[in-house]
Enzyme design. Structure first.
Site, PDB file in Angstrom:
ATOM      1  N   CYS A   1       0.851  -1.195   0.000  1.00  0.00           N
ATOM      2  CA  CYS A   1       0.000   0.000   0.000  1.00  0.00           C
ATOM      3  C   CYS A   1       0.884   1.242   0.000  1.00  0.00           C
ATOM      4  O   CYS A   1       1.751   1.391   0.872  1.00  0.00           O
ATOM      5  CB  CYS A   1      -0.892   0.001   1.234  1.00  0.00           C
ATOM      6  SG  CYS A   1      -1.760   1.558   1.440  1.00  0.00           S
TER       7      CYS A   1
ATOM      8  N   CYS B   1      -1.013   6.028   7.027  1.00  0.00           N
ATOM      9  CA  CYS B   1      -2.347   5.587   7.448  1.00  0.00           C
ATOM     10  C   CYS B   1      -2.283   4.936   8.824  1.00  0.00           C
ATOM     11  O   CYS B   1      -1.353   4.192   9.129  1.00  0.00           O
ATOM     12  CB  CYS B   1      -2.882   4.599   6.414  1.00  0.00           C
ATOM     13  SG  CYS B   1      -4.491   3.942   6.835  1.00  0.00           S
TER      14      CYS B   1
ATOM     15  N   CYS C   1      -3.155  -0.133   8.901  1.00  0.00           N
ATOM     16  CA  CYS C   1      -2.200  -1.254   8.964  1.00  0.00           C
ATOM     17  C   CYS C   1      -0.927  -0.801   9.662  1.00  0.00           C
ATOM     18  O   CYS C   1      -0.259   0.113   9.186  1.00  0.00           O
ATOM     19  CB  CYS C   1      -1.844  -1.725   7.556  1.00  0.00           C
ATOM     20  SG  CYS C   1      -3.234  -2.417   6.672  1.00  0.00           S
TER      21      CYS C   1
ATOM     22  N   CYS D   1      -8.061   0.962  -0.545  1.00  0.00           N
ATOM     23  CA  CYS D   1      -7.477   0.277   0.609  1.00  0.00           C
ATOM     24  C   CYS D   1      -7.337  -1.213   0.312  1.00  0.00           C
ATOM     25  O   CYS D   1      -8.290  -1.871  -0.098  1.00  0.00           O
ATOM     26  CB  CYS D   1      -8.366   0.490   1.836  1.00  0.00           C
ATOM     27  SG  CYS D   1      -7.802  -0.474   3.228  1.00  0.00           S
TER      28      CYS D   1
ATOM     29  N   GLN E   1     -18.441  -9.422  13.000  1.00  0.00           N
ATOM     30  CA  GLN E   1     -17.007  -9.672  12.825  1.00  0.00           C
ATOM     31  C   GLN E   1     -16.557  -9.163  11.458  1.00  0.00           C
ATOM     32  O   GLN E   1     -17.276  -9.358  10.472  1.00  0.00           O
ATOM     33  CB  GLN E   1     -16.728 -11.173  12.930  1.00  0.00           C
ATOM     34  CG  GLN E   1     -16.993 -11.732  14.310  1.00  0.00           C
ATOM     35  CD  GLN E   1     -15.854 -11.462  15.276  1.00  0.00           C
ATOM     36  OE1 GLN E   1     -14.809 -10.942  14.889  1.00  0.00           O
ATOM     37  NE2 GLN E   1     -16.068 -11.802  16.536  1.00  0.00           N
TER      38      GLN E   1
ATOM     39  N   TYR F   1     -20.967 -12.575  26.593  1.00  0.00           N
ATOM     40  CA  TYR F   1     -20.473 -11.500  25.729  1.00  0.00           C
ATOM     41  C   TYR F   1     -20.812 -11.873  24.280  1.00  0.00           C
ATOM     42  O   TYR F   1     -19.942 -11.935  23.421  1.00  0.00           O
ATOM     43  CB  TYR F   1     -18.963 -11.299  25.869  1.00  0.00           C
ATOM     44  CG  TYR F   1     -18.458 -11.119  27.286  1.00  0.00           C
ATOM     45  CD1 TYR F   1     -18.347  -9.846  27.827  1.00  0.00           C
ATOM     46  CD2 TYR F   1     -18.091 -12.210  28.068  1.00  0.00           C
ATOM     47  CE1 TYR F   1     -17.863  -9.672  29.121  1.00  0.00           C
ATOM     48  CE2 TYR F   1     -17.619 -12.050  29.358  1.00  0.00           C
ATOM     49  CZ  TYR F   1     -17.509 -10.778  29.883  1.00  0.00           C
ATOM     50  OH  TYR F   1     -17.022 -10.611  31.149  1.00  0.00           O
TER      51      TYR F   1
ATOM     52  N   GLU G   1     -25.498 -10.423  26.675  1.00  0.00           N
ATOM     53  CA  GLU G   1     -24.824  -9.300  26.005  1.00  0.00           C
ATOM     54  C   GLU G   1     -25.316  -7.991  26.620  1.00  0.00           C
ATOM     55  O   GLU G   1     -26.499  -7.830  26.894  1.00  0.00           O
ATOM     56  CB  GLU G   1     -25.140  -9.376  24.501  1.00  0.00           C
ATOM     57  CG  GLU G   1     -24.902  -8.125  23.702  1.00  0.00           C
ATOM     58  CD  GLU G   1     -23.457  -7.632  23.698  1.00  0.00           C
ATOM     59  OE1 GLU G   1     -22.525  -8.435  23.583  1.00  0.00           O
ATOM     60  OE2 GLU G   1     -23.284  -6.408  23.832  1.00  0.00           O
TER      61      GLU G   1
ATOM     62  N   ASP H   1     -16.465 -14.609  25.214  1.00  0.00           N
ATOM     63  CA  ASP H   1     -15.753 -13.841  24.165  1.00  0.00           C
ATOM     64  C   ASP H   1     -15.754 -12.371  24.581  1.00  0.00           C
ATOM     65  O   ASP H   1     -16.402 -11.535  23.968  1.00  0.00           O
ATOM     66  CB  ASP H   1     -16.478 -14.048  22.821  1.00  0.00           C
ATOM     67  CG  ASP H   1     -15.769 -13.352  21.663  1.00  0.00           C
ATOM     68  OD1 ASP H   1     -14.657 -12.825  21.861  1.00  0.00           O
ATOM     69  OD2 ASP H   1     -16.334 -13.328  20.554  1.00  0.00           O
TER      70      ASP H   1
ATOM     71  N   CYS I   1      -9.611 -11.483  22.403  1.00  0.00           N
ATOM     72  CA  CYS I   1      -8.923 -10.566  21.482  1.00  0.00           C
ATOM     73  C   CYS I   1      -7.757  -9.886  22.187  1.00  0.00           C
ATOM     74  O   CYS I   1      -7.199  -8.930  21.669  1.00  0.00           O
ATOM     75  CB  CYS I   1      -9.903  -9.539  20.920  1.00  0.00           C
ATOM     76  SG  CYS I   1     -10.829  -8.683  22.184  1.00  0.00           S
TER      77      CYS I   1
HETATM   78  N1  SAH Z   1     -19.184 -12.964  20.586  1.00  0.00           N
HETATM   79  C1  SAH Z   1     -19.543 -11.849  19.745  1.00  0.00           C
HETATM   80  C2  SAH Z   1     -19.087 -10.490  20.250  1.00  0.00           C
HETATM   81  C3  SAH Z   1     -17.764 -10.401  20.924  1.00  0.00           C
HETATM   82  S1  SAH Z   1     -17.210  -8.751  21.228  1.00  0.00           S
HETATM   83  C4  SAH Z   1     -19.055 -12.077  18.344  1.00  0.00           C
HETATM   84  O1  SAH Z   1     -18.180 -12.909  18.116  1.00  0.00           O
HETATM   85  O2  SAH Z   1     -19.545 -11.443  17.429  1.00  0.00           O
HETATM   86  C5  SAH Z   1     -17.530  -8.556  22.951  1.00  0.00           C
HETATM   87  C6  SAH Z   1     -18.956  -8.236  23.267  1.00  0.00           C
HETATM   88  O3  SAH Z   1     -19.073  -8.082  24.692  1.00  0.00           O
HETATM   89  C7  SAH Z   1     -19.466  -6.929  22.681  1.00  0.00           C
HETATM   90  O4  SAH Z   1     -20.645  -7.205  21.958  1.00  0.00           O
HETATM   91  C8  SAH Z   1     -19.768  -6.045  23.925  1.00  0.00           C
HETATM   92  O5  SAH Z   1     -20.890  -5.204  23.744  1.00  0.00           O
HETATM   93  C9  SAH Z   1     -20.036  -7.079  24.972  1.00  0.00           C
HETATM   94  N2  SAH Z   1     -19.832  -6.694  26.396  1.00  0.00           N
HETATM   95  C10 SAH Z   1     -18.941  -5.830  26.899  1.00  0.00           C
HETATM   96  N3  SAH Z   1     -18.972  -5.836  28.239  1.00  0.00           N
HETATM   97  C11 SAH Z   1     -19.931  -6.721  28.605  1.00  0.00           C
HETATM   98  C12 SAH Z   1     -20.425  -7.179  29.862  1.00  0.00           C
HETATM   99  N4  SAH Z   1     -19.947  -6.714  31.006  1.00  0.00           N
HETATM  100  N5  SAH Z   1     -21.391  -8.118  29.859  1.00  0.00           N
HETATM  101  C13 SAH Z   1     -21.882  -8.607  28.692  1.00  0.00           C
HETATM  102  N6  SAH Z   1     -21.453  -8.207  27.473  1.00  0.00           N
HETATM  103  C14 SAH Z   1     -20.484  -7.279  27.424  1.00  0.00           C
END
Ligand code: SAH
Length: 473
Positions: A86, A92, A95, A176, A301, A330, A351, A400, A427
């Site tokens: 790029c 930028c 990346c 991009c 995602q 989550y 969530e 997650d 992550c």
């Molecule tokens: N598992 C999903 C999202 C993961 S990202 C996927 O793969 O698409 C993490 C998520 O946690 C986000 O959607 C965020 O809004 C949520 N989150 C953040 N803090 C939280 C909490 N204390 N309790 C529940 N969810 C929460």
């Protein structure tokens, strides 16, 4: 960030000055993708470098124990260095590590997870449990969502692109390399239209002008396209919007033109309200067999190819036979929940964002799943309350969390709920290792770890881990 105290005091002996030129050998790499080189013992962080480079730099900032410098010239390139394809990779803010050969990026991410597990988690020899990292065969054009700020350059020309690192200066770029190629055509049409109808981009300083961002989403399997104009105003303030809709409709896959109104002085890209100008309110896409409806505000995602790999691993690690009760904590818009629902008796998702829970419920209905139930709220409140009330022990818990990891109250409740398996999707390898240490203190054993490269050319790392409950002696 790791800093080296051996530099302490040296600054007093060598008086580093701003704009001073130095030669450094880059010997380490930070979590943010900056190279680290030492002048005698005093460390400098240098963006755009890789381990093994010998570089000429200019000092930009000096702190007590470390400093920052800007790359002036690569004197001897590291064997791991490549020419970033790029042309604006350096300016930028997107990346961060395009200059590092892709196979070395993968090694770096694998090693980062390994070292977090060993150093923070206390799992000696963690690499024995790690599968080879899943990289991308073609690590380009992988993102399904782009957000281009719109503005004017120094010559007053309309530009769209990305912000430079740490600033709101727009680096003009309609091509991009990690985005879908169709973005070029979309941006050309919108900017041409703005020229013709004399529509002003948004100016942050005066909070004037109209067009803030152009957001696009492209379905990986369906090819459906959404264009969302983020305006400092309503849809009717965008002159000739019907004409733009007709022009955009000529692009194959065009499914939805939406206006999002964001009239606040804010760094947030999207405002709360959306108005569909043309086509559907959402696009559809698949992850595996599961269909998702994705609106302009939905979290989804961004790398669909690798998400399939990641969720596939989560499903494999959950090892379901169809009789299990599973919690997906989550859960966002229920992506993992629905991925698991076909193989489980019952899935509960939790969530914090209400709108995401609504998306999750709708997506469950779209796919005909009746065995999923979603709760809106904090995982660390909903799960303990539910457990106190029912005393139910699920078979599998999937988490997650965002980068800060799981709340300690949630971890305690998970231990009390005592599922046979825990699948942790993360992550942030640092908080992952911290949480695993707590879970594996007594009751659980770390069984398997897989790193999946979801974000090629950035420093982000995604990991999925399987923990098994230890059998009682
Ligand atoms: N598992 C999903 C999202 C993961 S990202 C996927 O793969 O698409 C993490 C998520 O946690 C986000 O959607 C965020 O809004 C949520 N989150 C953040 N803090 C939280 C909490 N204390 N309790 C529940 N969810 C929460």
């Amino acid at each position: 960030m790791k800093t080296d105290n051996r530099g302490a005091g040296l600054k007093d002996k060598i008086h580093f000055k701003k704009n001073q030129d130095l030669h450094l050998t880059i010997e380490d790499f930070t979590r943010e993708g900056e190279g680290l080189g030492k002048y005698h013992a005093f460390p400098f962080f240098v963006k755009d470098t890789v381990i093994g480079d010998v570089v000429a730099v200019t000092v930009t900032k000096v702190k007590k124990n470390y400093g920052y410098a800007r790359l002036k010239e690569v004197l001897v390139p590291s064997p791991d260095r490549v020419d970033p394809p790029c042309p604006v990779a350096r300016q930028c803010g997107g990346c961060k590590i395009q200059q590092l050969a892709y196979d070395r990026q993968l090694e770096y991410k694998f090693d980062l997870v390994k070292s977090c597990l060993e150093r923070i988690g206390g799992f000696a020899g963690a690499d024995r449990l790690m599968e080879p990292i899943y990289g991308m065969e073609d690590p380009w054009h992988y993102r399904n969502k782009a957000q281009f700020p719109v503005g004017r350059d120094r010559q007053g020309r309309l530009v769209a692109g990305f912000y430079a690192g740490r600033t709101h200066t727009i680096v003009a770029n309609r091509d991009c390399l990690i985005q879908a190629p169709v973005n070029r055509e979309i941006l050309d049409l919108v900017l041409m239209h703005m020229e013709k109808y004399k529509i002003e981009p948004y100016h942050e300083t005066g909070h004037t002008g109209l067009v803030r961002h152009i957001l696009t989403r492209v379905g990986y399997h369906t090819g459906q396209i959404m264009v969302c104009l983020v305006l400092n105003g309503k849809a009717d303030s965008f002159a000739g919007i019907k004409k733009l809709a007709r022009d955009l409709a000529g692009i194959e896959g065009m499914t939805s033109l939406v206006v999002n109104s964001n009239m606040e002085r804010t760094n947030r890209i999207l405002g709360p309200a959306c108005q569909t100008v043309w086509g559907q309110d959402y696009i559809e896409d698949y992850i595996g067999e599961v269909k998702y409806q994705i609106g302009p505000l939905s979290f989804f995602q961004v790398n669909p190819r690798q998400t399939e790999v990641l969720y596939g691993k989560a499903l494999e690690y959950a090892d379901l036979s169809g009789h299990e009760t599973v919690w997906d904590l989550y859960c966002g818009i229920g992506t993992i929940s629905l991925f698991l629902a076909g193989r489980a008796r019952k899935v509960y998702g939790v969530e914090i964002v209400e709108a995401a829970v609504e998306d999750a419920r709708r997506n469950a209905a779209v796919n005909g799943f009746e065995n999923v139930e979603f709760f809106a709220g904090k995982a660390e409140e909903v799960v303990p309350a539910h457990f106190e009330k029912t005393g139910d022990h699920p078979d599998v818990i999937v988490v997650d969390p965002p980068r800060k990891g799981c709340d300690s109250r949630l971890l305690e409740t998970m231990l009390a709920m005592a599922p046979e398996k825990i699948v942790y999707v993360s992550c942030d390898p640092g908080t992952l290792a911290r949480d695993l240490k707590i879970l594996c203190f007594k009751d659980y054993e770390l069984k398997k770890v897989t790193v999946v490269d979801q974000f090629a050319h950035s420093c982000h790392v995604e990991t999925v881990v399987r923990l098994d409950r230890r059998s009682l002696p």
